[in-house]
Design an enzyme around this catalytic site. Sequence first.
Site, PDB file in Angstrom:
ATOM      1  N   LYS A  21      95.395  55.311  57.290  1.00 52.92           N
ATOM      2  CA  LYS A  21      95.645  55.090  58.790  1.00 52.92           C
ATOM      3  C   LYS A  21      94.837  55.980  59.579  1.00 52.92           C
ATOM      4  O   LYS A  21      94.790  57.217  59.222  1.00 52.92           O
ATOM      5  CB  LYS A  21      97.224  55.322  59.007  1.00 52.92           C
ATOM      6  CG  LYS A  21      97.564  54.881  60.453  1.00 52.92           C
ATOM      7  CD  LYS A  21      99.326  54.971  60.681  1.00 52.92           C
ATOM      8  CE  LYS A  21      99.364  55.026  61.910  1.00 52.92           C
ATOM      9  NZ  LYS A  21     100.684  55.179  62.248  1.00 52.92           N
ATOM     10  N   ASN A  81      92.080  38.581  68.645  1.00 52.44           N
ATOM     11  CA  ASN A  81      92.128  37.878  69.847  1.00 52.44           C
ATOM     12  C   ASN A  81      93.264  36.988  69.889  1.00 52.44           C
ATOM     13  O   ASN A  81      94.398  36.947  69.066  1.00 52.44           O
ATOM     14  CB  ASN A  81      91.119  36.990  70.149  1.00 52.44           C
ATOM     15  CG  ASN A  81      90.804  35.797  69.033  1.00 52.44           C
ATOM     16  OD1 ASN A  81      91.634  34.896  68.817  1.00 52.44           O
ATOM     17  ND2 ASN A  81      89.867  35.905  68.090  1.00 52.44           N
ATOM     18  N   LYS A 133      75.199  26.900  74.478  1.00 57.14           N
ATOM     19  CA  LYS A 133      75.643  26.895  73.245  1.00 57.14           C
ATOM     20  C   LYS A 133      75.344  25.636  72.561  1.00 57.14           C
ATOM     21  O   LYS A 133      75.048  25.789  71.277  1.00 57.14           O
ATOM     22  CB  LYS A 133      77.039  27.317  73.276  1.00 57.14           C
ATOM     23  CG  LYS A 133      77.510  28.850  73.635  1.00 57.14           C
ATOM     24  CD  LYS A 133      78.872  29.059  73.347  1.00 57.14           C
ATOM     25  CE  LYS A 133      78.881  30.724  73.589  1.00 57.14           C
ATOM     26  NZ  LYS A 133      80.286  31.166  73.917  1.00 57.14           N
TER      27      LYS A 133
HETATM   28  O1  PMT Z   1      94.276  28.679  69.317  1.00 62.50           O
HETATM   29  P1  PMT Z   1      94.806  28.427  70.563  1.00 62.50           P
HETATM   30  O2  PMT Z   1      95.849  29.634  71.055  1.00 62.50           O
HETATM   31  O3  PMT Z   1      95.336  27.150  70.831  1.00 62.50           O
HETATM   32  O4  PMT Z   1      93.306  28.631  71.588  1.00 62.50           O
HETATM   33  C1  PMT Z   1      92.456  27.533  71.607  1.00 62.50           C
HETATM   34  C2  PMT Z   1      90.962  28.371  71.973  1.00 62.50           C
HETATM   35  C3  PMT Z   1      90.979  28.833  73.274  1.00 62.50           C
HETATM   36  C4  PMT Z   1      90.849  29.673  70.935  1.00 62.50           C
HETATM   37  C5  PMT Z   1      90.044  27.344  71.816  1.00 62.50           C
HETATM   38  O5  PMT Z   1      90.065  26.260  72.629  1.00 62.50           O
HETATM   39  C6  PMT Z   1      88.575  27.860  71.848  1.00 62.50           C
HETATM   40  O6  PMT Z   1      88.042  27.794  72.963  1.00 62.50           O
HETATM   41  N1  PMT Z   1      87.981  28.370  70.517  1.00 62.50           N
HETATM   42  C7  PMT Z   1      86.673  29.013  70.735  1.00 62.50           C
HETATM   43  C8  PMT Z   1      86.693  30.439  71.080  1.00 62.50           C
HETATM   44  C9  PMT Z   1      85.526  31.164  70.841  1.00 62.50           C
HETATM   45  O7  PMT Z   1      85.425  31.864  70.003  1.00 62.50           O
HETATM   46  O8  PMT Z   1      84.470  30.657  71.593  1.00 62.50           O
HETATM   47  P2  PMT Z   1      82.871  31.568  71.484  1.00 62.50           P
HETATM   48  O9  PMT Z   1      82.446  31.034  72.714  1.00 62.50           O
HETATM   49  O10 PMT Z   1      83.161  32.909  71.216  1.00 62.50           O
HETATM   50  O11 PMT Z   1      82.200  30.715  70.172  1.00 62.50           O
HETATM   51  C10 PMT Z   1      81.464  29.499  70.393  1.00 62.50           C
HETATM   52  C11 PMT Z   1      81.610  28.679  69.212  1.00 62.50           C
HETATM   53  O12 PMT Z   1      80.966  29.483  67.899  1.00 62.50           O
HETATM   54  C12 PMT Z   1      83.075  28.266  68.599  1.00 62.50           C
HETATM   55  O13 PMT Z   1      83.197  27.071  68.166  1.00 62.50           O
HETATM   56  C13 PMT Z   1      83.143  29.641  67.490  1.00 62.50           C
HETATM   57  O14 PMT Z   1      84.204  28.997  66.456  1.00 62.50           O
HETATM   58  C14 PMT Z   1      81.923  29.609  66.939  1.00 62.50           C
HETATM   59  N2  PMT Z   1      81.572  30.932  66.342  1.00 62.50           N
HETATM   60  C15 PMT Z   1      81.504  32.180  67.301  1.00 62.50           C
HETATM   61  C16 PMT Z   1      81.249  33.376  66.660  1.00 62.50           C
HETATM   62  C17 PMT Z   1      81.050  33.667  65.423  1.00 62.50           C
HETATM   63  N3  PMT Z   1      80.708  34.517  64.694  1.00 62.50           N
HETATM   64  N4  PMT Z   1      80.892  32.254  64.616  1.00 62.50           N
HETATM   65  C18 PMT Z   1      81.215  31.160  64.988  1.00 62.50           C
HETATM   66  O15 PMT Z   1      81.392  30.014  64.418  1.00 62.50           O
END
Ligand code: PMT
Length: 402
Positions: A289, A210, A337
Amino acid sequence: MSLRDKHVLLIISGGIAAYKTAIIASTLRKQGAQVKCVMTKHATEFITPLTLREISGNPVAVSMFADVPEFHVEHIALAEWAHVVLVAPATANIIGKAANGVADDMATTVLMATTAPVMVCPAMNTNMWNNKIVQRNVQILKDCGYTIMQPDSGVLACGTVGAGRLPAPERIIEALEYVADERKELCGQKVIVTAGGTREALDPVRYIGNHSSGRMGFAIARAAAKCGADVTLVAAPTDLVTPFKVNRVDVMTTGEMKEAVDRLYDDANIVIKAAAVADYRPAVRAQQKIKKNDDKLTLNLVKNDDILFSLGQRKGNRILVGFAAETTDVIKYGKGKVAKKNLDMLVANDITAEGAGFKGTTNIGAFIYPDGTVEEQPLMSKDELAERIIDRVIDIYNKKNL
Ligand code: PMT
């Protein structure tokens, strides 16, 4: 946090890296700090007092007995004037003298007389740096409350390759900000921050990933360390430089991130998950690959563990902060969440908003709490947002520990 209006006393000892202090002094002044320089006699062989006088805009002290009308008892006046003292470059000699109570020139006398916080930046030949006597003296300074910035490794002026280089001026100044403005609210707290985007390899060439740059997470790690926390940053691939006083564990995949976070979790008090985590990985990683023989390629993906969810299940008295990157119904999904992952706070980003989300240096967030309260945050730098997040974490910590 910046050094604006701070009085920085720059003590320069006699090493080749002394020339870099011109850049340090100049940058500090541009930031609005006042700078005064004290040089050892040997330092004047590497850079002239005149250069530093012009750059700092102040007289430069070298001798104990020169007649500088500005100060009555000059070493005491300088020591008292300083809000923060930077010794750079610090030779083995000045480290040895300071550690053993020797004050036989202006530099070491001012150093002994100051009550301001002191940061020492050693720079010398690798063998000298590794010498047990030097290391013992460095430890004495640490034990006395001085902050020591580790020298960088690389090719040294003497031709040796190894540790001993003065770090880049911008890193020294970043570290000095900590020392000058050290906050203590999170002293003794172990904080895990995750940052960046995890990657899941399809084959030796390609991966699912991502756009996360890691900036948001790195800013949070920096802000937490500035409040005295013992921070470990679990970082997915990024080019960013590790913030001062932050430990770093590099990971690639969601599985590796989970392993690293799980290992640290028992001892942790606060976890902030800013990483953008790959939710799926290829069921099979091709050893060679993948060739583009067909018009279509179907990938078989399996779900990764939700790291944050599993932390929430065994949260105990810890503080858990999550992030959410959303494109629609940001607050609604964010609230979901908070509940599902048992969080104390969630930072929701609408990544479709201009200036928010991935890559850039700014973000827009909404802080969502378990009682449903939402605190909208306007566009600001990721550093500012990180400081606000840490301020809220401190509030939560204080409420929990009343
Ligand atoms: O890194 P930058 O370029 O500065 O950008 C910042 C950001 C946009 C990445 C950051 O601000 C942000 O929003 N990070 C969370 C992105 C995300 O993955 O969101 P989510 O809604 O998919 O996940 C929710 C939460 O669960 C997050 O805290 C994530 O770390 C956690 N998660 C998600 C999936 C997973 N399998 N395990 C997790 O722990």
